[in-house]
Motif scaffolding. Structure first.
Motif, PDB file in Angstrom:
ATOM      1  N   ASN A  98      23.650  34.209  45.876  1.00  0.00           N
ATOM      2  CA  ASN A  98      24.030  34.644  47.188  1.00  0.00           C
ATOM      3  C   ASN A  98      23.779  36.143  47.400  1.00  0.00           C
ATOM      4  O   ASN A  98      23.450  36.131  48.559  1.00  0.00           O
ATOM      5  N   PHE A  99      23.546  36.764  46.284  1.00  0.00           N
ATOM      6  CA  PHE A  99      23.125  38.266  46.755  1.00  0.00           C
ATOM      7  C   PHE A  99      21.684  38.550  47.653  1.00  0.00           C
ATOM      8  O   PHE A  99      21.491  39.028  48.268  1.00  0.00           O
ATOM      9  N   SER A 100      20.804  37.589  46.502  1.00  0.00           N
ATOM     10  CA  SER A 100      19.271  37.837  46.756  1.00  0.00           C
ATOM     11  C   SER A 100      18.728  36.798  47.747  1.00  0.00           C
ATOM     12  O   SER A 100      17.855  36.937  48.426  1.00  0.00           O
ATOM     13  N   GLY A 101      19.423  35.661  47.961  1.00  0.00           N
ATOM     14  CA  GLY A 101      19.004  34.459  48.580  1.00  0.00           C
ATOM     15  C   GLY A 101      17.659  34.103  47.791  1.00  0.00           C
ATOM     16  O   GLY A 101      17.105  33.043  48.218  1.00  0.00           O
ATOM     17  N   MET A 102      17.454  34.180  46.418  1.00  0.00           N
ATOM     18  CA  MET A 102      16.187  33.783  45.572  1.00  0.00           C
ATOM     19  C   MET A 102      17.072  32.617  44.632  1.00  0.00           C
ATOM     20  O   MET A 102      18.204  32.831  44.564  1.00  0.00           O
ATOM     21  N   ILE A 103      16.033  31.946  44.020  1.00  0.00           N
ATOM     22  CA  ILE A 103      16.475  30.938  42.940  1.00  0.00           C
ATOM     23  C   ILE A 103      16.597  31.618  41.604  1.00  0.00           C
ATOM     24  O   ILE A 103      15.512  32.345  41.368  1.00  0.00           O
ATOM     25  N   VAL A 104      17.560  31.483  41.049  1.00  0.00           N
ATOM     26  CA  VAL A 104      17.761  32.145  39.677  1.00  0.00           C
ATOM     27  C   VAL A 104      17.418  30.886  38.783  1.00  0.00           C
ATOM     28  O   VAL A 104      18.173  29.943  38.720  1.00  0.00           O
ATOM     29  N   ASP A 105      16.356  30.927  38.138  1.00  0.00           N
ATOM     30  CA  ASP A 105      15.692  29.864  37.407  1.00  0.00           C
ATOM     31  C   ASP A 105      16.588  29.604  35.882  1.00  0.00           C
ATOM     32  O   ASP A 105      16.867  28.775  35.496  1.00  0.00           O
ATOM     33  N   THR A 106      16.747  30.727  35.210  1.00  0.00           N
ATOM     34  CA  THR A 106      17.353  30.816  34.090  1.00  0.00           C
ATOM     35  C   THR A 106      18.064  32.174  33.745  1.00  0.00           C
ATOM     36  O   THR A 106      17.762  33.312  34.045  1.00  0.00           O
ATOM     37  N   VAL A 107      19.314  31.763  33.259  1.00  0.00           N
ATOM     38  CA  VAL A 107      20.238  32.914  32.672  1.00  0.00           C
ATOM     39  C   VAL A 107      20.388  32.750  31.144  1.00  0.00           C
ATOM     40  O   VAL A 107      21.047  31.808  30.613  1.00  0.00           O
ATOM     41  N   ARG A 108      19.604  33.478  30.309  1.00  0.00           N
ATOM     42  CA  ARG A 108      19.568  33.465  28.781  1.00  0.00           C
ATOM     43  C   ARG A 108      20.823  34.501  28.286  1.00  0.00           C
ATOM     44  O   ARG A 108      20.555  35.555  28.613  1.00  0.00           O
ATOM     45  N   VAL A 109      21.571  33.939  27.643  1.00  0.00           N
ATOM     46  CA  VAL A 109      22.659  35.070  27.047  1.00  0.00           C
ATOM     47  C   VAL A 109      22.633  34.871  25.383  1.00  0.00           C
ATOM     48  O   VAL A 109      22.489  34.034  24.764  1.00  0.00           O
ATOM     49  N   SER A 110      22.542  36.091  24.895  1.00  0.00           N
ATOM     50  CA  SER A 110      22.367  36.361  23.594  1.00  0.00           C
ATOM     51  C   SER A 110      23.515  37.247  23.107  1.00  0.00           C
ATOM     52  O   SER A 110      23.964  38.283  23.518  1.00  0.00           O
ATOM     53  N   VAL A 111      24.384  36.323  22.347  1.00  0.00           N
ATOM     54  CA  VAL A 111      25.730  37.080  21.509  1.00  0.00           C
ATOM     55  C   VAL A 111      25.250  37.904  20.407  1.00  0.00           C
ATOM     56  O   VAL A 111      24.962  37.331  19.651  1.00  0.00           O
ATOM     57  N   VAL A 112      25.363  39.200  20.545  1.00  0.00           N
ATOM     58  CA  VAL A 112      25.136  40.093  19.552  1.00  0.00           C
ATOM     59  C   VAL A 112      26.312  40.202  18.455  1.00  0.00           C
ATOM     60  O   VAL A 112      25.801  40.430  17.449  1.00  0.00           O
ATOM     61  N   GLY A 113      27.341  40.093  18.850  1.00  0.00           N
ATOM     62  CA  GLY A 113      28.489  40.428  18.234  1.00  0.00           C
ATOM     63  C   GLY A 113      29.846  40.052  18.881  1.00  0.00           C
ATOM     64  O   GLY A 113      29.844  39.733  19.906  1.00  0.00           O
ATOM     65  N   SER A 114      31.047  40.597  18.097  1.00  0.00           N
ATOM     66  CA  SER A 114      32.227  40.488  18.764  1.00  0.00           C
ATOM     67  C   SER A 114      33.067  41.773  18.461  1.00  0.00           C
ATOM     68  O   SER A 114      32.657  42.304  17.438  1.00  0.00           O
ATOM     69  N   LYS A 115      34.100  41.994  19.337  1.00  0.00           N
ATOM     70  CA  LYS A 115      34.583  43.264  19.297  1.00  0.00           C
ATOM     71  C   LYS A 115      36.149  43.089  19.344  1.00  0.00           C
ATOM     72  O   LYS A 115      36.450  42.154  20.291  1.00  0.00           O
ATOM     73  N   LEU A 116      36.971  43.493  18.690  1.00  0.00           N
ATOM     74  CA  LEU A 116      38.345  43.517  18.759  1.00  0.00           C
ATOM     75  C   LEU A 116      38.760  44.485  20.174  1.00  0.00           C
ATOM     76  O   LEU A 116      38.362  45.524  20.213  1.00  0.00           O
ATOM     77  N   GLU A 117      39.710  43.836  20.823  1.00  0.00           N
ATOM     78  CA  GLU A 117      40.079  44.580  21.912  1.00  0.00           C
ATOM     79  C   GLU A 117      41.495  44.981  21.566  1.00  0.00           C
ATOM     80  O   GLU A 117      42.469  44.181  21.487  1.00  0.00           O
TER      81      GLU A 117
END
Length: 117
Positions: A98-117
């Motif tokens: 929506n922001f760019s008007g371009m096609i986002v081909d891939t969104v890769r997410v690497s979960v590195v860890g977890s954090k207590l909130e």
């Protein structure tokens, strides 16, 4: 690099840093994401000189008019990782398209860890 598009008003170029800032903001706004983290030691050193906190852990790769986003995140402890990851991918893809008007081909997410909130 940057992505470029043309319309009836002229040419629009959006830098990778700008796309990274938007992706980082959306990522940090997503429920279950505690923070973004750099991928490596060299990225960590580079982030010391970067003024924008929400681009840490975000890598943007542009190829013509397609965008690939790599995110390195720490999740909040106790959240369902698969659901949060899917929600994060959808939110980043939707916002950047929506922001760019371009096609986002891939969104890769690497979960590195977890954090207590």
């Amino acid at each position: 690099m940057s992505v470029t598009t043309k319309n009836i008003f002229g040419k629009v170029s959006i830098s990778d840093d700008c796309l990274a800032a938007v992706a980082g903001y959306v990522a940090l706004s997503t429920y279950g994401v505690a923070e973004l983290v750099p991928r490596s030691l060299t990225d960590n050193i580079a982030e010391l000189f970067n003024k924008q906190k929400n681009t840490k852990g975000v890598r943007v790769i542009t190829n013509k008019d397609k965008i690939t986003i790599d995110l390195n995140v720490i999740m909040q402890s106790g959240v369902p990782v698969a659901e949060v990851t899917k929600s994060l991918q959808e939110a980043v893809k939707f916002s950047l398209e929506n922001f760019s008007g371009m096609i986002v081909d891939t969104v890769r997410v690497s979960v590195v860890g977890s954090k207590l909130e």
